[in-house]
Enzyme design. Sequence first.
Site, mmCIF file in Angstrom:
data_model
loop_
_atom_site.group_PDB
_atom_site.id
_atom_site.type_symbol
_atom_site.label_atom_id
_atom_site.label_comp_id
_atom_site.label_asym_id
_atom_site.label_seq_id
_atom_site.Cartn_x
_atom_site.Cartn_y
_atom_site.Cartn_z
ATOM 1 N N LYS A 37 0.824 -1.224 0.000
ATOM 2 C CA LYS A 37 0.000 0.000 0.000
ATOM 3 C C LYS A 37 0.853 1.268 0.000
ATOM 4 C CE LYS A 37 -3.731 -2.467 0.264
ATOM 5 N NZ LYS A 37 -4.295 -2.921 -0.975
ATOM 6 N N CYS A 38 2.114 1.125 -0.279
ATOM 7 C CA CYS A 38 3.046 2.256 -0.295
ATOM 8 C C CYS A 38 2.940 2.991 -1.634
ATOM 9 C CB CYS A 38 4.470 1.736 -0.096
ATOM 10 S SG CYS A 38 5.758 2.991 -0.159
#
Length: 161
Positions: A37-38
Amino acid sequence: MDKTDFYNLNLKTPKGDTIRMDSFKNKVVLIVNTATKCGFAPQFKGLEELHQKYKDKGLVILGFPCNQFQNQEPETNDSIEEACEINFGVSFQLTEKVDVNGINTHPVFRYLKKELGGLFGKRIKWNFTKFLISKDGTPYKRYSSFTKPSVIEKDIIKILN
């Protein structure tokens, strides 16, 4: 520590199987702390491209999922491989979730941070910090999160040859 110490380290797959670093002797190893989710997660694609292009020439890419930066790795060890494959096409080796900073720092990252301190000293600043290891187990170079995998390709070619 000398360069052979890299080969004394181990990692665990998301399923809990042990992989010994000495199984990568005579290979170039790229180690990356990852997070699905970066904002840098699109780099998974570039890492996979490097993997496909150079895996048969001696490159090994190891993705170490890490949830230490704003909880950007919500996946569990049970779901991480599937999520990375479905969302990013990842087929290179992933490990169990690890810490890259603090008291529970994974031994691989403790070693790499000692050998290649980087701009922020011994700390890992963010996800997708990358470490390139030469064929003899010597830490070669550290790259920031901002460094795209395609930029690392020239160094990979150099130390593969």
